[in-house]
Design a protein around this motif. Sequence first.
Motif, short mmCIF file in Angstrom:
data_model
loop_
_atom_site.label_atom_id
_atom_site.label_comp_id
_atom_site.label_asym_id
_atom_site.label_seq_id
_atom_site.Cartn_x
_atom_site.Cartn_y
_atom_site.Cartn_z
N THR A 1 15.92 -1.48 -0.04
CA THR A 1 16.08 -2.78 -0.70
C THR A 1 14.83 -3.31 -1.38
O THR A 1 14.93 -4.15 -2.28
CB THR A 1 16.53 -3.84 0.32
N CYS A 2 13.64 -2.88 -0.96
CA CYS A 2 12.40 -3.50 -1.45
C CYS A 2 11.77 -2.68 -2.57
O CYS A 2 12.14 -1.54 -2.83
CB CYS A 2 11.42 -3.70 -0.31
N ASP A 3 10.76 -3.27 -3.20
CA ASP A 3 10.05 -2.64 -4.31
C ASP A 3 8.94 -1.75 -3.76
O ASP A 3 7.86 -2.22 -3.40
CB ASP A 3 9.46 -3.71 -5.23
N ILE A 4 9.21 -0.47 -3.66
CA ILE A 4 8.21 0.49 -3.19
C ILE A 4 7.28 0.90 -4.33
O ILE A 4 6.10 1.17 -4.12
CB ILE A 4 8.91 1.73 -2.60
N ALA A 5 7.79 0.90 -5.56
CA ALA A 5 7.03 1.39 -6.70
C ALA A 5 5.72 0.62 -6.89
O ALA A 5 4.71 1.19 -7.31
CB ALA A 5 7.87 1.32 -7.97
N GLY A 6 5.72 -0.68 -6.59
CA GLY A 6 4.52 -1.48 -6.81
C GLY A 6 3.60 -1.58 -5.60
O GLY A 6 2.63 -2.35 -5.62
N LEU A 7 3.86 -0.79 -4.57
CA LEU A 7 3.09 -0.89 -3.33
C LEU A 7 1.70 -0.26 -3.48
O LEU A 7 1.55 0.84 -4.02
CB LEU A 7 3.86 -0.19 -2.21
N ASN B 1 7.41 8.33 -3.24
CA ASN B 1 7.48 6.94 -3.67
C ASN B 1 8.78 6.64 -4.44
O ASN B 1 9.52 5.72 -4.09
CB ASN B 1 6.27 6.63 -4.54
N SER B 2 9.06 7.42 -5.45
CA SER B 2 10.25 7.18 -6.26
C SER B 2 11.53 7.46 -5.47
O SER B 2 12.54 6.77 -5.64
CB SER B 2 10.22 8.04 -7.52
N TRP B 3 11.48 8.45 -4.61
CA TRP B 3 12.64 8.80 -3.79
C TRP B 3 13.03 7.66 -2.86
O TRP B 3 14.19 7.26 -2.80
CB TRP B 3 12.32 10.07 -3.00
N LEU B 4 12.03 7.11 -2.13
CA LEU B 4 12.34 6.01 -1.21
C LEU B 4 12.77 4.78 -1.98
O LEU B 4 13.67 4.05 -1.54
CB LEU B 4 11.12 5.70 -0.33
#
Length: 283
Positions: free
Chosen positions: A26-32, A18-21
């Motif tokens: 460009t998008c917010d992966i952390a809040g997925l 998660n943190s790596w991607l």
Amino acid sequence: MIHLPDRAVLRLSGEDANSWLANLVTCDIAGLKPGGGRWGALLTPQGKILFDFLATTDEDGRLYLDTDRGKAGDFAKRLSFYRLRAKVAVEDLSEGWSVHAALPPGITPGADAIAFADPRHPGLGQRILMPAAGVVDEAAVAAYHARRIGLGIPEGGKDFAFGDTFPHEALMDMLDGVDFKKGCYVGQEVVSRMQHRGTARTRILPVTAKSPLPATGTEIRIGDKPAGTLGSSAGSRGLALLRLDRVEEGAQKGETLKADEIELMVAKPGWWKAPAEAQKASA
């Protein structure tokens, strides 16, 4: 469900996935969260789109990227190139998985499926990723893309060229494909500069005509000047990558926008944000 044969699935797993991607795209992966989706892209250092994708996650924290089938193998290799010592595994599931769309009101997917709302527009319903082959219904696929075009939603490889398009040109700033508040990612400096200076002169816009539109890639002109390129179309409706300044200047002179002598009319979608509004939303 509509099987989309030109889409494929990548899966990312591991404690750093998660943190790596999030540090790459460009998008917010952390809040997925499961059931949610993001539209995002991996850019060149110069800020142009190499690969775009729709991302979601499952209950075990694995990430799934719904991406262009023709680019999936290269996308997986590029991600692996960035992996270094991160604890993450990148899998190309192109051969075993299929991607489907379920238009509103949607469906209840099977137990093995990964389903999430298409993050680009509620009118595109759900995306469903399945560990099984799909059956192609050409009429259903055409109807899906007609709906997408009618909503003004561009798609990589059809409406913009990979490796040659900035996120702003593909409307990623307006459709939440870029998070301007997250940390650094590849190409971030260029994208942020375009956002704050308002320098995106080229955009994808819906166009209509009184007759069927010509082929994808047809040059569009206004007066005697090139003004853009036609993307995907469905009958007399399509999407076009246009130089907005030239279109506006030509319109003020009473000149006609044409593709292969077919007169075009520009129709901004209801969700369109003026550049000033888009900048305010990202501040």
